[in-house]
Design a protein around this motif. Structure first.
Motif, PDB file in Angstrom:
ATOM      1  N   TYR A   4     -37.857  37.812 -61.247  1.00 29.98           N
ATOM      2  CA  TYR A   4     -37.010  38.370 -62.291  1.00 29.98           C
ATOM      3  C   TYR A   4     -37.669  39.604 -62.884  1.00 29.98           C
ATOM      4  O   TYR A   4     -38.894  39.697 -62.959  1.00 29.98           O
ATOM      5  CB  TYR A   4     -36.799  37.362 -63.417  1.00 29.98           C
ATOM      6  N   ALA A   5     -36.832  40.529 -63.331  1.00 34.25           N
ATOM      7  CA  ALA A   5     -37.304  41.700 -64.061  1.00 34.25           C
ATOM      8  C   ALA A   5     -36.688  41.653 -65.457  1.00 34.25           C
ATOM      9  O   ALA A   5     -35.491  41.425 -65.598  1.00 34.25           O
ATOM     10  CB  ALA A   5     -36.892  42.982 -63.359  1.00 34.25           C
ATOM     11  N   ARG A   6     -37.532  41.853 -66.473  1.00 29.87           N
ATOM     12  CA  ARG A   6     -37.011  41.944 -67.832  1.00 29.87           C
ATOM     13  C   ARG A   6     -36.707  43.405 -68.102  1.00 29.87           C
ATOM     14  O   ARG A   6     -37.490  44.286 -67.799  1.00 29.87           O
ATOM     15  CB  ARG A   6     -38.019  41.429 -68.855  1.00 29.87           C
ATOM     16  N   VAL A   7     -35.523  43.641 -68.670  1.00 31.72           N
ATOM     17  CA  VAL A   7     -35.076  44.995 -68.947  1.00 31.72           C
ATOM     18  C   VAL A   7     -35.054  45.213 -70.454  1.00 31.72           C
ATOM     19  O   VAL A   7     -34.436  44.443 -71.203  1.00 31.72           O
ATOM     20  CB  VAL A   7     -33.667  45.251 -68.350  1.00 31.72           C
ATOM     21  N   VAL A   8     -35.747  46.265 -70.889  1.00 32.10           N
ATOM     22  CA  VAL A   8     -35.778  46.651 -72.296  1.00 32.10           C
ATOM     23  C   VAL A   8     -35.549  48.160 -72.349  1.00 32.10           C
ATOM     24  O   VAL A   8     -36.273  48.924 -71.704  1.00 32.10           O
ATOM     25  CB  VAL A   8     -37.125  46.289 -72.965  1.00 32.10           C
ATOM     26  N   ASN A   9     -34.538  48.557 -73.079  1.00 36.31           N
ATOM     27  CA  ASN A   9     -34.215  49.982 -73.236  1.00 36.31           C
ATOM     28  C   ASN A   9     -34.073  50.700 -71.896  1.00 36.31           C
ATOM     29  O   ASN A   9     -34.553  51.815 -71.719  1.00 36.31           O
ATOM     30  CB  ASN A   9     -35.260  50.688 -74.105  1.00 36.31           C
ATOM     31  N   GLY A  10     -33.405  50.036 -70.959  1.00 38.55           N
ATOM     32  CA  GLY A  10     -33.116  50.665 -69.677  1.00 38.55           C
ATOM     33  C   GLY A  10     -34.294  50.777 -68.730  1.00 38.55           C
ATOM     34  O   GLY A  10     -34.225  51.488 -67.729  1.00 38.55           O
ATOM     35  N   LYS A  11     -35.385  50.054 -69.015  1.00 34.30           N
ATOM     36  CA  LYS A  11     -36.577  50.100 -68.168  1.00 34.30           C
ATOM     37  C   LYS A  11     -37.057  48.683 -67.877  1.00 34.30           C
ATOM     38  O   LYS A  11     -36.914  47.780 -68.695  1.00 34.30           O
ATOM     39  CB  LYS A  11     -37.725  50.841 -68.862  1.00 34.30           C
ATOM     40  N   VAL A  12     -37.656  48.498 -66.710  1.00 38.24           N
ATOM     41  CA  VAL A  12     -38.299  47.229 -66.371  1.00 38.24           C
ATOM     42  C   VAL A  12     -39.615  47.184 -67.140  1.00 38.24           C
ATOM     43  O   VAL A  12     -40.449  48.070 -66.984  1.00 38.24           O
ATOM     44  CB  VAL A  12     -38.556  47.122 -64.856  1.00 38.24           C
ATOM     45  N   ASP A  13     -39.781  46.170 -67.984  1.00 35.35           N
ATOM     46  CA  ASP A  13     -41.029  46.077 -68.737  1.00 35.35           C
ATOM     47  C   ASP A  13     -41.807  44.808 -68.433  1.00 35.35           C
ATOM     48  O   ASP A  13     -42.896  44.610 -68.952  1.00 35.35           O
ATOM     49  CB  ASP A  13     -40.784  46.229 -70.241  1.00 35.35           C
ATOM     50  N   ASN A  14     -41.251  43.938 -67.568  1.00 38.39           N
ATOM     51  CA  ASN A  14     -41.964  42.729 -67.181  1.00 38.39           C
ATOM     52  C   ASN A  14     -41.376  42.240 -65.866  1.00 38.39           C
ATOM     53  O   ASN A  14     -40.178  42.378 -65.627  1.00 38.39           O
ATOM     54  CB  ASN A  14     -41.823  41.656 -68.259  1.00 38.39           C
ATOM     55  N   ILE A  15     -42.230  41.673 -65.031  1.00 38.55           N
ATOM     56  CA  ILE A  15     -41.797  41.072 -63.768  1.00 38.55           C
ATOM     57  C   ILE A  15     -42.405  39.681 -63.732  1.00 38.55           C
ATOM     58  O   ILE A  15     -43.593  39.511 -64.020  1.00 38.55           O
ATOM     59  CB  ILE A  15     -42.255  41.918 -62.568  1.00 38.55           C
ATOM     60  N   GLN A 125     -47.373  36.881 -72.887  1.00 41.99           N
ATOM     61  CA  GLN A 125     -47.971  37.246 -74.169  1.00 41.99           C
ATOM     62  C   GLN A 125     -47.067  38.209 -74.934  1.00 41.99           C
ATOM     63  O   GLN A 125     -46.442  39.082 -74.337  1.00 41.99           O
ATOM     64  CB  GLN A 125     -49.328  37.912 -73.956  1.00 41.99           C
ATOM     65  N   PRO A 126     -47.010  38.061 -76.253  1.00 45.39           N
ATOM     66  CA  PRO A 126     -46.259  39.039 -77.046  1.00 45.39           C
ATOM     67  C   PRO A 126     -46.862  40.434 -76.836  1.00 45.39           C
ATOM     68  O   PRO A 126     -48.075  40.588 -76.789  1.00 45.39           O
ATOM     69  CB  PRO A 126     -46.477  38.577 -78.492  1.00 45.39           C
ATOM     70  N   GLY A 127     -46.013  41.400 -76.659  1.00 43.81           N
ATOM     71  CA  GLY A 127     -46.471  42.770 -76.473  1.00 43.81           C
ATOM     72  C   GLY A 127     -46.782  43.147 -75.032  1.00 43.81           C
ATOM     73  O   GLY A 127     -47.087  44.299 -74.756  1.00 43.81           O
ATOM     74  N   TYR A 128     -46.724  42.166 -74.123  1.00 44.63           N
ATOM     75  CA  TYR A 128     -46.972  42.468 -72.717  1.00 44.63           C
ATOM     76  C   TYR A 128     -45.874  43.394 -72.211  1.00 44.63           C
ATOM     77  O   TYR A 128     -44.734  43.245 -72.595  1.00 44.63           O
ATOM     78  CB  TYR A 128     -46.966  41.174 -71.888  1.00 44.63           C
ATOM     79  N   PRO A 129     -46.157  44.384 -71.436  1.00 40.49           N
ATOM     80  CA  PRO A 129     -47.396  44.728 -70.757  1.00 40.49           C
ATOM     81  C   PRO A 129     -48.251  45.760 -71.480  1.00 40.49           C
ATOM     82  O   PRO A 129     -49.287  46.159 -70.982  1.00 40.49           O
ATOM     83  CB  PRO A 129     -46.893  45.294 -69.433  1.00 40.49           C
ATOM     84  N   LEU A 130     -47.814  46.190 -72.663  1.00 40.15           N
ATOM     85  CA  LEU A 130     -48.564  47.241 -73.351  1.00 40.15           C
ATOM     86  C   LEU A 130     -49.853  46.727 -73.964  1.00 40.15           C
ATOM     87  O   LEU A 130     -50.827  47.472 -74.084  1.00 40.15           O
ATOM     88  CB  LEU A 130     -47.686  47.898 -74.419  1.00 40.15           C
TER      89      LEU A 130
END
Length: 138
Positions: A4-15, A125-130
């Protein structure tokens, strides 16, 4: 196993890969898209939903992994390699399996198992991947 890919603001931010329904792993208010059938996907890719159909495109025109993806891999890989090398050279799993382990060996193997579980949950984790708090290698 599904990917699965998580989408936030039109971008993949987690896999994330799991055998469970994604809503069992993460809050239901997050946007997760099943990308199991895609041959390749990476962090920071563009994600567009057109009439219920998701399309993903590489945000880098040259097809290179994103800087964030490279940073995550460079932090993750040496930890896993170190743990795997120690397990292979110490034969902890075999000692426990064959009944040859000391209590210290058994405790060490449990610590390594917990490490691998913690590594597999880093992307929860909260804030992942940043922001990532990497587990310590035992």
């Amino acid at each position: 196993m599904k990917k699965y890919a998580r989408v936030v603001n039109g971008k993949v931010d987690n896999i994330y890969e799991t055998d469970n329904p994604i809503t069992d792993e993460f809050p239901s208010n997050q946007v997760w898209v099943n990308v199991t059938a895609l041959p390749k996907i990476d962090y920071s890719w563009n994600a567009v939903n057109t009439d219920g159909v998701w399309t993903f495109t590489d945000s880098d025109m040259y097809g290179q992994p994103s800087q964030l993806s490279l940073q995550l891999r460079s932090a993750r890989t040496p930890r896993l390699e170190r743990a795997n090398n120690t397990l292979a050279s110490s034969a902890l799993a075999y000692k426990v399996e064959l009944g040859l382990a000391t209590p210290a060996d058994e405790a060490a193997l449990l610590a390594y198992k917990q490490f691998f579980i913690d590594m597999s949950n880093v992307n929860k984790q909260p804030g992942y991947p940043l922001t990532v708090t990497w587990p310590e290698v035992p």
